[in-house]
Write a protein that holds these residues in place. Structure first.
Motif, PDB file in Angstrom:
ATOM      1  N   VAL A  10       1.310  14.634   0.361  1.00  0.00           N
ATOM      2  CA  VAL A  10       0.947  14.674   1.778  1.00  0.00           C
ATOM      3  C   VAL A  10      -0.202  15.655   1.941  1.00  0.00           C
ATOM      4  CG1 VAL A  10       1.735  15.120   4.137  1.00  0.00           C
ATOM      5  CG2 VAL A  10       3.347  14.222   2.435  1.00  0.00           C
ATOM      6  N   GLY A  18       1.835  17.142   9.295  1.00  0.00           N
ATOM      7  CA  GLY A  18       1.956  17.039   7.844  1.00  0.00           C
ATOM      8  C   GLY A  18       3.198  17.720   7.317  1.00  0.00           C
ATOM      9  N   LEU A  21       6.117  15.504   8.044  1.00  0.00           N
ATOM     10  CA  LEU A  21       6.145  14.378   7.114  1.00  0.00           C
ATOM     11  C   LEU A  21       6.734  14.798   5.767  1.00  0.00           C
ATOM     12  CD1 LEU A  21       2.653  12.770   7.784  1.00  0.00           C
ATOM     13  CD2 LEU A  21       4.850  11.612   8.081  1.00  0.00           C
ATOM     14  N   ILE A  74      -0.009  10.109   1.424  1.00  0.00           N
ATOM     15  CA  ILE A  74      -0.121  10.133   2.882  1.00  0.00           C
ATOM     16  C   ILE A  74      -1.345  10.951   3.251  1.00  0.00           C
ATOM     17  CG2 ILE A  74       0.929  10.760   5.071  1.00  0.00           C
ATOM     18  CD1 ILE A  74       3.619  10.159   3.975  1.00  0.00           C
ATOM     19  N   ASN A  76      -3.044  12.625   5.774  1.00  0.00           N
ATOM     20  CA  ASN A  76      -2.763  13.205   7.082  1.00  0.00           C
ATOM     21  C   ASN A  76      -3.786  14.266   7.490  1.00  0.00           C
ATOM     22  OD1 ASN A  76      -0.950  14.346   9.362  1.00  0.00           O
ATOM     23  ND2 ASN A  76      -1.175  16.069   7.951  1.00  0.00           N
ATOM     24  N   ASN A 125      -2.306   6.001   5.975  1.00  0.00           N
ATOM     25  CA  ASN A 125      -3.361   6.746   6.640  1.00  0.00           C
ATOM     26  C   ASN A 125      -2.923   7.058   8.063  1.00  0.00           C
ATOM     27  OD1 ASN A 125      -4.934   6.502   4.343  1.00  0.00           O
ATOM     28  ND2 ASN A 125      -6.028   4.707   5.091  1.00  0.00           N
ATOM     29  N   VAL A 126      -2.907   8.332   8.402  1.00  0.00           N
ATOM     30  CA  VAL A 126      -2.509   8.738   9.750  1.00  0.00           C
ATOM     31  C   VAL A 126      -3.709   8.570  10.667  1.00  0.00           C
ATOM     32  CG1 VAL A 126      -1.665  10.625  11.180  1.00  0.00           C
ATOM     33  CG2 VAL A 126      -0.782  10.333   8.852  1.00  0.00           C
TER      34      VAL A 126
END
Length: 232
Positions: A10, A18, A21, A74, A76, A125-126
């Protein structure tokens, strides 16, 4: 994909969304690398801190060399400078694009081969509801997030045949440091983290985490008149 037993990285995991997450992934049985420019700022027990600046190619390469067992990435890490496109500092506009678009792209280029080589997995992808609609006060952020959305769509198609499923998370304002000055309603980032990880487990390509994102997405079909009713 099944989260339990996976190995995730992450970005921007030292605080805000983040960190939520990373905590959610840990709670579901994942091994988690927590990327941050200052790894000493990572205070979540159970994760492995990784020094990572997604705008620095050498830093990205070093993280990829360290975290070679990743099957879930991820993306973020981000910034929000509150920059107006016409009157704001052009260097801040570049920073938004370097972070959200080129930084995410650098991470994807470094880790897609790793994920594929480990038998496949996923990338999230955030994004933002501001990927789809823009306001002058956040013009630079919206432009960068729109570019990241386009990037997400391209990678989704290109990486599917390599066993890497690419998802995008769209969400409105969350109650984090980044939105401290925002007075509009905000979502609980812990709840959005649960929704995001649920979406990864469900193999969703697009995760709409709140009513704001669903409303804005619906407005896309109506064109400019639907998204910007204030225009004459």
């Amino acid at each position: 994909m099944k989260i339990a037993g996976t190995t995730a990285l992450v970005t921007g995991a030292n605080r805000g969304f983040g960190r939520h997450l990373a905590a959610e992934l840990l709670a579901r049985g994942a091994t988690v690398y927590a990327g941050a420019r200052n790894p000493d700022s990572v205070d979540l027990p159970g994760v492995t801190p990784v020094r990572l600046d997604i705008t620095d190619p050498a830093s990205v390469a070093a993280a990829a060399a360290l975290a070679g067992d990743v099957t879930l990435l991820i993306n973020n890490a981000g910034t929000e400078t509150g920059t107006d496109l016409l009157e704001g500092d052009l260097e801040l506009v570049r920073l938004e694009m370097e972070t959200h678009y080129l930084g995410t792209l650098s991470m994807a280029r470094a880790f897609a081969p790793i994920i594929a080589g480990n038998g496949g997995g996923a990338m999230l992808n955030v994004l933002s509801a501001l990927s789809w609609v823009s306001f002058p006060a956040v013009g630079a952020y919206s432009a960068a997030k729109s570019a990241e959305w386009a990037l997400t769509n391209a990678l989704r198609v290109q990486l599917a045949e390599r066993g890497v499923r690419v998802a995008g998370l769209h969400v409105g304002y969350m109650d984090t440091d980044m939105t401290a000055g925002v007075t509009a309603p905000k979502s609980d980032p812990a709840q959005i983290a649960r929704i995001a990880v649920d979406g990864i487990e469900a193999d969703a390509y697009e995760i709409l985490a709140d009513d704001v994102s669903r409303q804005v997405q619906a407005g896309l079909a109506g064109g400019v008149a639907a998204l910007y009713p204030q225009l004459p």
